[in-house]
Scaffold this motif. Structure first.
Motif, short mmCIF file in Angstrom:
data_model
loop_
_atom_site.label_atom_id
_atom_site.label_comp_id
_atom_site.label_asym_id
_atom_site.label_seq_id
_atom_site.Cartn_x
_atom_site.Cartn_y
_atom_site.Cartn_z
N LYS A 27 -10.43 30.63 8.18
CA LYS A 27 -9.88 31.81 8.02
C LYS A 27 -8.61 31.90 7.19
N SER A 34 -3.73 41.48 10.60
CA SER A 34 -5.01 41.75 10.96
C SER A 34 -5.71 40.42 11.65
N LEU A 35 -5.56 39.56 11.14
CA LEU A 35 -5.96 37.86 11.74
C LEU A 35 -5.51 37.63 13.07
N SER A 38 -6.56 39.81 15.94
CA SER A 38 -7.92 39.70 16.29
C SER A 38 -8.06 38.10 16.93
N ARG A 42 -9.27 37.60 20.94
CA ARG A 42 -10.33 36.58 20.99
C ARG A 42 -11.42 37.29 20.25
N LEU A 43 -11.28 38.01 19.64
CA LEU A 43 -12.44 38.66 18.61
C LEU A 43 -12.68 37.54 17.50
N ALA A 44 -11.54 36.96 17.04
CA ALA A 44 -11.74 35.77 15.94
C ALA A 44 -11.26 34.57 16.65
N HIS A 116 -8.72 42.34 3.64
CA HIS A 116 -9.40 42.82 4.79
C HIS A 116 -10.32 44.16 4.84
N ASP A 118 -9.78 47.36 5.81
CA ASP A 118 -10.01 48.31 6.83
C ASP A 118 -10.26 49.67 6.22
#
Lengths: 285, 777
Positions: A27, A34-35, A38, A42-44, A116, A118
């Motif tokens: 990534k 944003s990263l 996330s 623990r979404l990414a 990103h 959004d």
């Protein structure tokens, strides 16, 4: 925490090498707004993070006579506070000032926000209204994509695997141009429930020689309101209200959540289109 | 009180330099050798059976020291306590066992299921992903209505329905009032669920010292002593072997007036593991598993005469209290009942409450705790009466106000309002607002299609909690005042300030009372080994009750100081005064003695009057004879955008009467924050659970707190009606702003929409809701 390898390349070339070497495992980190959330949620959980913040030359904002260049790593605040932009293209600093709060604007980047994608981010509307060109570096060299071809769907852009957005280019608006960005903030996050950017150029008679309207927050991706533009070209301020009624023409799917229904977002798009166009024409005159 | 320099002055808070320089020590700043970090596995389901938990993989993760589940601790940690379960007060109350870790069943999203202790916080978090829980999901209940529906799943299967408790209060003759009324004005009113959101989330550090059999527990709490008592019971430890420390606490708003699972769990783990443990609550955990506020829906009926005289009120309400009780859950709506008469003369009043178990976090005390519901309800209904009878809302208020000569005044709910002058506060606020001009401006703007609204709240509320007889666990407060040999003054207070500024206001009182420099005074609180037992900080009680205890203890010290001074100066105690910081015979400060000189004599002990004990330290436990009742008028001026429904607060005027004021700067600060929090309820905040019991407003991306840019500069003023309840004449101001502001904003917005025929709108007043109402007409 899921362990990951961290790379901080100093040049675009080495960044590109890393992006291509690690592919989907990697990534790219810009301002981290944003990263990082996330990852914290623990979404990414990328196994490689490539931090672009040290890459030379990607933070610069320049306003020439013909072209404004915004490095992808330039912060929102860099655009908000740029000395020349209020006179060359006021829509840019006006949009920047609407993003988040001072801390966010000092850290978050223009390129990060655009890449990103959004659906409620502010920049896409303005980039559409300014007909921005996005410079993208990829394995096969550089390419440029128009903003209107870039925002594809919810968090989906034209960026391909292995590519990095490097720069945003905007033509300095002609004489007798004006722009405005109007939004309603989602009361918790500050993102746009609906946000409309308008940029117009007037002819000698005071009618619209060109009109561009970008809408964010309303549909899965920000879009150009072409029906509004078509209705207003050649017309003056009296035609704004009727033109703005077309702000959601062609939109098939509306964003909807507990903050605002799709109907309300569509309504806001029309209201703000009218307000943004009126202000833009006012400023152009 | 002596003539003073310090009391009444705008002294900057002595707490602030350390807070704004990052020098304060919160729970998370506590570092101990061999510290283990705890993470809590929480239920992802609102309602499910637990058919099994496999912790093997988590146990085997490198760095994990221990994994505990409900089965591991159910026999060694007692249930989470509730102090308000008396069946005489709450007929038919069901008191479910509330385990620190779920066993058999989970009943809300966020309920603790297991805990991991590991060598760092990241490993502990990673280990949670390795715990396998076999859940069997059950239908969830997300509202009181659903809880009472036929065939609703039963949350606590020891009983056969979800009725948690009932409660009622009645005063006067409600039936007669309604029989006599010209009109019955009715409205269903909702008080939405809110999340308290202190800036610092909760956190616990626990350390067990086996040599002393002592448990040290640091917790971000408002009630260190009450917590010590409860923890000792839950862990079966002797209370005098448990030490609770509330270090710097970054706000509470009532949500830390509680005893939580993690506090007992970490105490147990520290002892069982032989290593200190730390848990710091994440923000998302805080949304799910720190108490919520409000969540009542009820039908109000007012019996009214043609001229707007209110004869009586009937309130039939359901409360959604969540899945379990926390410390005071059932008590909160009782405060609503007590305050239903507001600042008005009617005494015929009745409230019948049914409370439901639902698959949500428990409700409990959140800033105002039951009183905001009462104030919002009656202040809103005054405007509904004005609407229905075509009367001026101010005229309805004035018609029904309790007159200033009526105090002490007994309400229909048997409260004794201590003092008040409601008209004076209203008149002062109207003058600041330039009310007539505002109404003219409103009329002009309406011609232009712009919608200005003016809203009032003429609130009264309860502070200084409270007499012990009216409290579930003691309502008194304690203080020790001691003068060190060098003349420095140390105060030990039983209250536990966490943002209210008592390190400043208490020092102001001491500085004037004992004639010492404010810099020579230290206020110690929040450590049960250092401070005599105290009740804590909540219910706007710290100054009215804790301050009074301190003033009395100080008075005892001062009596002794004066006796010693008189002895040394060969004078009589009644002739001793404080001049220029010296205890002297009146008019002769040059021969006077400083407090330090007298303290040294008291310490050395050889020059004391006969029969006087050495030392200078005195304690006092103060039992307040009554609550205090601050009041005021808030006026909100808003504009509603006709195209979008957006609300802009144009002006906000607040005239609060909190009795005598010790520090105007701190009072203003409390009012500022209070207004913002009450406006949050009016315009933005709402904790929403979806049909499956998931909280969809579980972060600051979706739960809207008010922000600085939402507000104009507040226009504040005071009237001063001293309270007769304590010697300082203070009332309290911690919750007034919150209680006063919600109805002022709601009434203003609804006033703005009057041309659209709008009579009532439930909170929060989101733009879309307002826009739709404007479309409908």
């Amino acid at each position: 925490m899921t362990p990951f390898d961290y790379h901080a390349p100093k040049t675009l070339r080495s960044a590109m090498r890393l992006v291509q070497a690690f592919g989907d495992d990697a990534k790219v980190l810009a301002g981290g707004h944003s990263l990082i959330p996330s990852m914290k949620l623990r979404l990414a959980a990328p196994s490689v993070v490539i931090d672009l913040s040290g890459v030379a030359g990607l933070k610069r904002v320049t306003a020439g006579n013909e072209t404004i260049s915004i490095g992808a790593l330039a912060t929102h605040y860099a655009v908000e506070s740029h000395r020349l932009l209020p006179s060359k293209c006021s829509l840019l600093p006006e949009t920047a000032a609407e993003i988040g709060d001072a801390q966010v604007r000092n850290r978050g980047t223009v390129g990060g926000s655009i890449a990103h994608a959004d659906p409620a981010a502010d920049w896409p509307a303005t980039m559409l209204a300014l007909d921005a060109q996005f410079d993208i570096a990829g394995p096969d060299g550089e390419r440029a994509v128009a903003a209107s071809d870039f925002f594809v769907d919810l968090f989906i852009t034209d960026l391909q695997p292995g590519e990095i957005l490097t720069q945003i280019r905007i033509a300095v608006p002609a004489e007798c141009s004006g722009g405005a960005y109007v939004k309603m903030r989602q009361s918790a996050s500050g993102f746009a429930l609906a946000g409309v950017a308008a940029q117009v150029t007037l002819d000698d008679a005071g009618n619209c020689a060109s009109v561009a309207v970008g809408v964010t927050g309303v549909a899965p991706a920000a879009y150009r309101a072409h029906a509004v533009e078509d209705a207003l070209v050649g017309q003056g301020i009296d035609a704004v209200a009727d033109a703005a009624a077309h702000a959601t023409d062609g939109v098939e799917e509306f964003q909807e959540d507990h903050h605002a229904s799709g109907d309300y977002r569509a309504h806001l798009a029309r209201v703000f289109t009218q307000r943004a166009l009126s202000q833009a024409i006012d400023r152009a005159a | 009180m002596p003539v003073s320099k310090s009391v009444g002055a705008r002294i900057k808070r002595r707490e602030d330099p350390r807070l704004i320089q990052g020098l304060a020590h919160y729970v998370d700043d506590i570092k101990l050798p061999n510290l283990l970090h705890v993470a809590i596995l929480r239920s992802p389901y609102a309602h499910a059976r637990i058919n099994g938990i496999n912790t093997d993989a988590a146990q085997n993760l490198s760095g994990v020291k221990s994994v505990v589940t409900g089965d591991d601790v159910k026999d060694v940690i007692g249930g989470i306590p509730c102090a308000a379960t008396d069946p005489e007060g709450f007929p038919g109350i069901k008191v479910p066992h509330h385990p620190v870790l779920a066993t058999g069943k989970v009943r809300f999203v966020g309920e603790p299921v297991a805990a991991v202790a590991a060598t760092d916080a990241y490993i502990a978090q990673d280990a949670l992903d390795l715990i396998e829980v076999d859940y069997e999901p059950l239908d969830a209940i997300n509202s009181a209505e659903a809880a009472f529906a036929d065939g609703a799943p039963v949350i606590h299967e020891d009983w056969d329905d979800n009725m948690a408790f009932t409660w009622s209060i009645a005063g006067g003759d409600v039936d007669a009032a309604f029989a006599e009324a010209d009109h019955v004005v009715s409205q269903r009113i909702d008080h939405q669920r809110l999340v308290p959101n202190p800036m610092e989330t909760r956190g616990v550090v626990a350390q067990y010292l086996p040599g002393k059999d002592q448990l040290n527990l640091w917790s971000s709490t408002q009630i260190p002593h009450l917590l010590r008592t409860q923890i000792s019971v839950m862990l079966s430890m002797a209370e005098n072997h448990v030490r609770v420390i509330a270090p710097e606490v970054g706000g509470g708003f009532g949500c830390k007036l509680n005893v939580y699972a993690e506090e007992a769990l970490l105490g147990h783990m520290a002892k069982y593991l032989g290593q200190p443990v730390k848990w710091i609550e994440g923000r998302r955990e805080n949304f799910l598993h720190t108490i919520h506020g409000r969540d009542q829906t009820g039908d109000v009926e007012l019996a009214v005469k043609d001229d707007g005289t209110i004869l009586g009120l009937n309130y039939t309400v359901t409360a959604d209290v969540g899945a379990y009780y926390q410390l005071l859950t059932p008590a909160i709506p009782t405060l609503t009942g007590l305050m239903l008469c507001g600042s008005y003369t009617f005494k015929n009043v009745q409230m019948n409450l049914k409370a439901a178990f639902t698959n949500k976090m428990a409700t409990d005390a959140y800033r105002g705790a039951g009183r905001p519901e009462a104030t919002y309800l009656i202040e809103r209904m005054i405007d509904v009466v004005a609407h229905d009878l075509d009367l001026d809302p101010l005229a309805v208020r004035r018609k029904n106000f309790i007159g200033k000569d009526a105090f002490p005044y007994e309400t229909g709910t048997a409260l004794a309002y201590d003092s008040g002058d409601y008209t004076a506060a209203l008149d002062k606020a109207l003058k600041i607002a330039d009310y007539e001009a505002l109404r003219e401006q409103q009329a002009e703007l309406r011609e232009e299609g712009r919608y200005l609204g003016i809203g009032f709240s003429t609130y009264v509320e309860i502070c200084g909690m409270g007499p012990s007889a009216a409290m579930p666990a003691g309502g008194w407060e304690s203080s020790t005042v001691r003068v060190d040999p060098t003349g420095k003054v140390t105060v030990l207070t039983g209250v536990s300030p966490h943002g209210q500024g008592q390190e400043t206001t208490f020092a102001q009182l001491i500085a004037d009372g004992l004639g010492v420099d404010i810099d020579d005074i230290r206020i110690i609180h929040g450590d049960t080994d250092a401070v005599q037992y105290g009740i804590g900080t909540f219910g706007s009680r710290a100054t009215a009750v804790g301050g009074t205890a301190m003033v009395h203890a100080m008075g005892k010290v001062k009596d002794k100081v004066v006796d010693i001074a008189a002895h040394l100066l060969e004078s009589n105690p009644q002739d001793i005064v404080i001049e220029d910081g010296k205890y002297c015979v009146q008019g002769a400060p040059e021969s006077g003695l400083t407090l330090g000189e007298i303290a040294m004599v008291a310490h050395v002990g050889v020059e004391l009057p006969e029969g006087t004990e050495p030392g200078l330290a005195e304690s006092h436990f103060f039992e307040p004879p009554n609550f205090t009742y601050p009041f005021g008028t808030h006026i909100a001026v808003v504009e509603v955008d006709a195209d979008t429904g957006e609300v802009e607060i144009e002006r906000y005027i607040a005239v609060d009467d909190c009795g005598n004021i010790i520090n105007p700067l701190i009072v203003e600060g409390q009012v500022h924050g209070g207004i913002a929090q009450g406006v949050g309820q009016a315009l933005y905040e709402e904790a929403i659970y979806d049909e499956s019991g998931q909280m969809i407003t579980g972060s600051f991306m979706d739960y809207a707190l008010p922000k600085a840019h939402n507000f104009p500069r507040f226009e504040l003023a005071n009237t001063v009606t001293p309270s007769p309840v304590n010697p300082m004449g203070v009332k309290g101001v911690g919750e007034a702003g919150t209680i006063g502001s919600t109805p002022a904003i709601a009434n203003a917005v609804i006033d703005a929409l009057k041309p659209f025929g709008v009579r009532h709108i439930d909170l929060p007043l989101r733009p879309e809701k307002l826009w739709k109402l404007m479309q409908e007409t």
